[in-house]
Write a protein that holds these residues in place. Sequence first.
Motif, PDB file in Angstrom:
ATOM      1  N   PHE A  12       0.808  -1.221   0.000  1.00 32.76           N
ATOM      2  CA  PHE A  12       0.000   0.000   0.000  1.00 32.76           C
ATOM      3  C   PHE A  12       0.840   1.270   0.000  1.00 32.76           C
ATOM      4  N   SER A  17       2.662   0.311  -4.297  1.00 38.29           N
ATOM      5  CA  SER A  17       1.535   0.618  -5.171  1.00 38.29           C
ATOM      6  C   SER A  17       1.972   0.715  -6.628  1.00 38.29           C
ATOM      7  N   VAL A  42      -7.475  -0.167  -4.195  1.00 46.30           N
ATOM      8  CA  VAL A  42      -6.025  -0.339  -4.211  1.00 46.30           C
ATOM      9  C   VAL A  42      -5.430  -0.024  -5.575  1.00 46.30           C
TER      10      VAL A  42
END
Length: 229
Positions: A12, A17, A42
């Motif tokens: 995250f 990411s 996400v």
Amino acid sequence: MAGRVIAITGAFGILGSAVAKAAAAQGASLALIDAAKAPLGVGVGEGALVLAETDLTDPVQVGAAMAAIGERYGRIDALLNIAGGFVWEKIEGQDPSRWADLFRLNVVTAANASRAAIPHLRKSRHGRIVNVGSAAALKAGAGMGAYSAAKAGVHALTQALAEELKGDGITVNAVLPSIIDTPANRADMPDTDPAVWVAPDDLAAVILFLASEASTAVTGSLVPVTGRV
């Protein structure tokens, strides 16, 4: 990367990411592991296995996460150990616990995830582990003692695992970035041109090469990714 099962720790964060989005764009199946709560969306589309609030310093929780990935996908093709931590702090006047904290966040997390993933990686024809070290572990600057020492531990872990897993056809490598272009680094160093730093997308591309079938001949390597610093 199409069809490969990729497990990402620290998924995250800024780099995690970027790697997840790039892997998803290339057709990989994802397992996203992080100690934080899952963000709203996400950013990798539907279908990813999200394993939020997983304490990677706890081998029991890590084992449960890898077991869930194995149950979902049947194997793990690549483990990307992106989880870690950083503190700039000079040694004089430093809280002595900082060394243990950074070792735990950088080395123990990678070791726990690798240990738990190995049985699942053995089920892959092209198993990969990619760790995130640091160029600062090769030459530490002021305020970088504890962090650089921890990342040197990641480098040693990488090379030891590479030797241990050669017989299984699993490669283990690490990328060694310099300064990554993140909002936090821009805020901390406003007078520096971030164009000379390493863009997360560029670092993600190197990580995903090392996670791909094409990197079969590379193992035990510490790969500098230093931009123009």
